[in-house]
Design a protein around this motif. Structure first.
Motif, PDB file in Angstrom:
ATOM      1  N   TYR A  53       1.063  -1.342  -0.354  1.00  0.00           N
ATOM      2  CA  TYR A  53       0.151   0.184  -0.345  1.00  0.00           C
ATOM      3  C   TYR A  53       1.410   0.760  -0.136  1.00  0.00           C
ATOM      4  O   TYR A  53       2.326   1.163   0.883  1.00  0.00           O
ATOM      5  N   ALA A  54       0.561   2.079  -0.691  1.00  0.00           N
ATOM      6  CA  ALA A  54       1.368   3.479  -0.688  1.00  0.00           C
ATOM      7  C   ALA A  54       2.980   3.004  -0.846  1.00  0.00           C
ATOM      8  O   ALA A  54       3.727   3.326  -0.294  1.00  0.00           O
ATOM      9  N   CYS A 109       1.638   5.888  10.036  1.00  0.00           N
ATOM     10  CA  CYS A 109       0.884   4.470   8.603  1.00  0.00           C
ATOM     11  C   CYS A 109      -0.004   5.430   7.918  1.00  0.00           C
ATOM     12  O   CYS A 109      -0.334   6.262   7.977  1.00  0.00           O
ATOM     13  N   ARG A 110       0.792   4.946   6.388  1.00  0.00           N
ATOM     14  CA  ARG A 110      -0.092   5.573   5.636  1.00  0.00           C
ATOM     15  C   ARG A 110      -1.182   5.164   4.900  1.00  0.00           C
ATOM     16  O   ARG A 110      -1.607   5.996   4.380  1.00  0.00           O
ATOM     17  N   PHE A 111      -1.673   4.041   6.068  1.00  0.00           N
ATOM     18  CA  PHE A 111      -3.277   3.456   5.478  1.00  0.00           C
ATOM     19  C   PHE A 111      -3.824   4.179   6.238  1.00  0.00           C
ATOM     20  O   PHE A 111      -5.529   4.245   6.219  1.00  0.00           O
ATOM     21  N   SER A 125       2.994   7.849  14.731  1.00  0.00           N
ATOM     22  CA  SER A 125       4.303   7.264  13.605  1.00  0.00           C
ATOM     23  C   SER A 125       4.249   5.561  13.413  1.00  0.00           C
ATOM     24  O   SER A 125       2.880   5.516  13.429  1.00  0.00           O
ATOM     25  N   ALA A 126       4.564   5.997  12.744  1.00  0.00           N
ATOM     26  CA  ALA A 126       4.381   4.813  11.208  1.00  0.00           C
ATOM     27  C   ALA A 126       5.308   3.915  11.861  1.00  0.00           C
ATOM     28  O   ALA A 126       6.443   3.288  12.457  1.00  0.00           O
ATOM     29  N   PRO A 127       4.157   2.305  12.123  1.00  0.00           N
ATOM     30  CA  PRO A 127       4.808   1.249  11.877  1.00  0.00           C
ATOM     31  C   PRO A 127       5.429   0.689  11.475  1.00  0.00           C
ATOM     32  O   PRO A 127       6.142   0.735  10.477  1.00  0.00           O
ATOM     33  N   ALA A 128       6.441  -0.516  11.708  1.00  0.00           N
ATOM     34  CA  ALA A 128       7.885  -1.741  10.858  1.00  0.00           C
ATOM     35  C   ALA A 128       6.960  -2.618  10.491  1.00  0.00           C
ATOM     36  O   ALA A 128       5.781  -3.063  11.346  1.00  0.00           O
ATOM     37  N   VAL A 138       3.952  -8.358   9.466  1.00  0.00           N
ATOM     38  CA  VAL A 138       2.729  -7.110   9.042  1.00  0.00           C
ATOM     39  C   VAL A 138       3.158  -5.618   9.319  1.00  0.00           C
ATOM     40  O   VAL A 138       4.440  -5.338  10.710  1.00  0.00           O
ATOM     41  N   ARG A 139       2.683  -4.374   9.306  1.00  0.00           N
ATOM     42  CA  ARG A 139       2.913  -3.985   9.184  1.00  0.00           C
ATOM     43  C   ARG A 139       1.677  -2.637   9.769  1.00  0.00           C
ATOM     44  O   ARG A 139       0.936  -1.573   9.579  1.00  0.00           O
TER      45      ARG A 139
END
Length: 151
Positions: A53-54, A109-111, A125-128, A138-139
């Protein structure tokens, strides 16, 4: 690498192309990376799947496991949007919103702007991409809840 090798083909030609790819990889003892939006093709041909995704992998693992029990919200919603005979007459499931522009990805997260499971941490914050068992990743901060049945 085969990038969308069956797009816009009728099912008969699509089956022939996929059979040709399978035979070629078997004869040569090689792997095939298949890039496609067609989850039916994925279900029939792939051993492993990486859902993106993205521009980011949001879930990766054995194709049958990911398709049967997705743990990322995007994979879950993507699979739910596949037309199904079992859901005949109920309308199609859609993912609300639009994919963000690469020039303007959201924070975190981009989603998350489209995600029905989003919590404030998702925007912060963005998950790893995190291992989930021995052969899946999984992110998503809420993957355990989603995989556990929060559908």
């Amino acid at each position: 690498v085969a990038d969308e090798p069956t797009t816009a083909l009728d099912v008969t030609i699509q089956a022939q192309v996929l059979d040709l790819l399978r035979r070629a990889t078997k004869e040569r003892g090689t792997a095939l990376m298949l890039i496609t939006h067609d989850l039916g093709v994925v279900a029939e041909t792939a051993d492993r799947i990486a859902v993106m995704y993205a521009g980011q992998i949001v879930e990766e693992g054995p194709a049958k496991e990911v398709l049967r029990a997705p743990a990322s919200p995007y994979a879950l919603d993507l699979i739910a949007s596949i037309p199904s005979y079992a859901r005949r007459g109920k309308g199609l499931t859609t993912i609300q919103g639009a994919v963000p522009s690469p020039a303007n990805f959201p924070s975190g997260c981009r989603f998350h702007p489209r995600c029905r499971f989003a919590v404030p941490a998702c925007a912060a914050s963005a998950p790893a991409l995190t291992p989930r068992g021995s052969d899946r990743s999984v992110r998503c901060f809420r993957a355990d809840e989603i995989a556990g049945g929060a559908r």
